[in-house]
Design an enzyme around this catalytic site. Structure first.
Site, PDB file in Angstrom:
ATOM      1  N   ASP A 185      93.536  55.634  72.661  1.00 19.44           N
ATOM      2  CA  ASP A 185      92.793  56.835  72.225  1.00 19.44           C
ATOM      3  C   ASP A 185      92.370  56.728  70.767  1.00 19.44           C
ATOM      4  OD1 ASP A 185      95.605  57.037  71.900  1.00 19.44           O
ATOM      5  OD2 ASP A 185      95.509  59.195  71.597  1.00 19.44           O
ATOM      6  N   HIS A 202      97.799  52.929  64.567  1.00 15.50           N
ATOM      7  CA  HIS A 202      98.448  53.026  65.885  1.00 15.50           C
ATOM      8  C   HIS A 202      97.522  52.362  66.910  1.00 15.50           C
ATOM      9  CE1 HIS A 202     100.430  54.643  69.344  1.00 15.50           C
ATOM     10  NE2 HIS A 202      99.918  55.847  69.362  1.00 15.50           N
ATOM     11  N   HIS A 222      95.063  63.981  66.122  1.00 14.97           N
ATOM     12  CA  HIS A 222      94.538  64.902  67.136  1.00 14.97           C
ATOM     13  C   HIS A 222      94.568  66.322  66.568  1.00 14.97           C
ATOM     14  CE1 HIS A 222      94.767  61.918  70.377  1.00 14.97           C
ATOM     15  NE2 HIS A 222      96.000  61.645  70.002  1.00 14.97           N
ATOM     16  N   HIS A 245      96.151  61.050  80.100  1.00 15.59           N
ATOM     17  CA  HIS A 245      97.164  60.277  80.844  1.00 15.59           C
ATOM     18  C   HIS A 245      98.241  61.176  81.481  1.00 15.59           C
ATOM     19  CE1 HIS A 245      99.957  60.301  77.446  1.00 15.59           C
ATOM     20  NE2 HIS A 245      99.382  59.329  76.772  1.00 15.59           N
ATOM     21  N   TYR A 279     102.324  69.465  72.371  1.00 11.82           N
ATOM     22  CA  TYR A 279     102.104  68.054  72.050  1.00 11.82           C
ATOM     23  C   TYR A 279     103.442  67.374  71.760  1.00 11.82           C
ATOM     24  CZ  TYR A 279      99.997  63.874  70.149  1.00 11.82           C
ATOM     25  OH  TYR A 279      99.645  62.567  69.936  1.00 11.82           O
ATOM     26  N   HIS A 305     104.097  57.164  67.537  1.00 11.80           N
ATOM     27  CA  HIS A 305     104.677  57.347  68.841  1.00 11.80           C
ATOM     28  C   HIS A 305     104.884  56.035  69.583  1.00 11.80           C
ATOM     29  CE1 HIS A 305     102.202  57.746  72.783  1.00 11.80           C
ATOM     30  NE2 HIS A 305     103.437  57.907  73.170  1.00 11.80           N
ATOM     31  N   GLU A 308      97.393  52.596  70.238  1.00 11.62           N
ATOM     32  CA  GLU A 308      97.099  53.224  71.529  1.00 11.62           C
ATOM     33  C   GLU A 308      95.576  53.428  71.680  1.00 11.62           C
ATOM     34  OE1 GLU A 308      99.498  56.667  72.504  1.00 11.62           O
ATOM     35  OE2 GLU A 308      98.957  56.484  74.624  1.00 11.62           O
ATOM     36  N   ASP A 310      99.806  60.329  65.252  1.00 11.98           N
ATOM     37  CA  ASP A 310     100.083  61.332  66.297  1.00 11.98           C
ATOM     38  C   ASP A 310     100.957  62.493  65.785  1.00 11.98           C
ATOM     39  OD1 ASP A 310      98.635  60.156  68.349  1.00 11.98           O
ATOM     40  OD2 ASP A 310     100.330  59.009  69.109  1.00 11.98           O
TER      41      ASP A 310
HETATM   42 FE1  FEO Z   1      99.929  57.740  70.711  1.00 16.03          FE
HETATM   43 FE2  FEO Z   1      97.150  59.690  70.178  1.00 16.03          FE
HETATM   44  O1  FEO Z   1      98.106  58.160  70.661  1.00 16.03           O
END
Ligand code: FEO
Length: 402
Positions: free
Chosen positions: A85, A81, A228, A27, A197, A148, A83, A167
């Site tokens: 991903d 989370h 991640h 993104h 990051y 996040h 999101e 995250d």
């Molecule tokens: Fe806030 Fe890796 O997503």
């Protein structure tokens, strides 16, 4: 998962995610070392999947789970989370796991319902401090709002002292190895990617990060497993310590001269400022916005004490690439920074003033009036730039000592 890849965090606790070697744009974030979407499987009397992966990689996740257990043996899917991903694969995963119940907080349930058709999903709603027994193991839930997204939480395995931190503490970094003490890239690259990051994803949320770190400090953590990148087990204290610095945008003795130029006038001013700022003990850096990317700019900004932002005037305002840089930085809002604007103009002013407006919006300490010149920066202007750069360097030194 390759057969050679070591994925075990502890007995019956495994990484089952996806290594995304090819992603280069997350993104807008330039992921030049790829990424991973980490998911974990905790097997006990009950089995819990911790998070999922991006939608296109659902089948890899399901295959990784199937290597370890029968799919109908997975009882819980903990969603830390919403999101995409980490949840894009959820519809396919839930279809593949017939007995699974989604475990998440109330805000996450609402967010999931806005992303997917959740009408057939089974939910168990948890909140801060709740626990879920899997048998010999206990999952404990730690809410981490705004790290996040508002619904974010972390999950702690009490007996193994593993924190699935979502995250927080992650990096966009694809590697063949999963753990910090076996990763085949130098540790300083892992730390740089962690800083990148933080700067690009987490920087606007310093106060929530502080609360998250306070909660983490109360936990005994053997393994820090983000969503991640690599998993921390040797350098847990190191990454926690770096977050203490990053959450307040702790300044180094560093001056960043960020600029765009049309006919090299503003470039000459930038070089003079940078020359002036180049004194022993201070890192002075030129950042040409059309020569790099915004992801790197944010990374360079988090620990810079002082900035000079330069743009010539184009149509009574700044150059468009400079506007993109200022807009991006304003959104990330690096804290406690200082500096000034500069640039050239032809027949009407506007570029440096527009730049300064963004600096004011970021609540930067404006150290002097905008430094402007008409058409070409002659010797007196370049000397003024040099002197202004020197002043920034002295200020950066003091800020780093504070
Ligand atoms: Fe806030 Fe890796 O997503």
């Amino acid at each position: 998962m390759t057969k050679a890849m070591k994925t075990q965090l502890a007995e019956n606790i495994d990484w089952v995610g996806y290594v995304d070697w090819t992603v280069r744009d997350f993104h807008g974030y330039v992921t030049d070392r790829g990424s991973t979407y980490n998911a974990y499987l905790v097997r006990d009397e009950k089995t819990a999947l911790i998070d999922t992966v991006k939608a296109p990689y659902a089948e890899y996740l399901i295959e990784n789970i199937a290597h370890l257990t029968e799919l109908d043996q997975v009882d819980y899917l903990v969603c830390n989370h919403a999101e995409p991903d980490h949840t894009g694969a959820m519809p396919a995963v839930i279809q593949a796991l017939p007995n699974v119940t989604v475990v998440c907080d109330k805000k996450c349930q609402a967010a999931l319902a806005q992303h997917y058709d959740t009408s057939e999903w089974k939910f168990e709603i948890v909140k801060e401090g709740d626990t879920l027994s899997l048998g010999k193991r206990t999952l404990s839930f730690v809410e981490t709002p705004m790290v996040h997204w508002p619904e974010s939480m972390a999950t702690y395995v009490v007996e193994d002292k593993i924190l699935f931190s979502m995250d927080a503490f992650g990096q966009h970094l694809a590697t063949t190895h999963r753990f910090d003490d076996e990763v085949p890239v130098p540790l300083d690259i892992v730390m740089y990617e962690s800083k990148k990051y933080y700067a690009n994803i987490v920087m606007p949320y310093g106060t929530p990060v502080k609360k998250t770190l306070e909660k983490a400090s109360k936990l005994d953590i053997n393994i820090l497993a983000p969503s991640h990148g690599i998993i921390w087990r040797k350098y847990v204290d190191n990454i926690l310590g770096l977050y203490q610095d990053w959450m307040v945008c702790k300044s180094a003795a560093k001056v960043l001269v960020v600029y765009d130029s049309m006919w090299e006038s503003t470039a000459q001013m930038a070089h003079a400022i940078n020359d002036g700022a180049s004194i022993p003990g201070v890192e002075a850096k030129l950042f040409y916005v059309r020569g790099s990317d915004l992801t790197t700019l944010a990374t360079e900004s988090i620990d810079a004490a002082c900035f000079a932002f330069g743009s010539p005037t184009l149509n009574k305002t700044m150059m468009p690439e400079m506007a993109a840089a200022m807009t991006y930085l304003q959104g990330l809002s690096p804290q406690s920074k200082a500096g000034f604007a500069f640039g050239s103009y032809g027949w009407s002013k506007g570029g440096p003033k527009a730049v300064q407006g963004y600096m004011e919006n970021m609540k930067m300490d404006i150290t002097r009036e905008a430094l402007e010149c008409q058409y070409r920066p002659h010797a007196a202007v370049l000397q003024e730039c040099f002197d202004a750069g020197r002043q920034l360097a002295e200020m950066a030194k003091k800020a780093a000592e504070a």
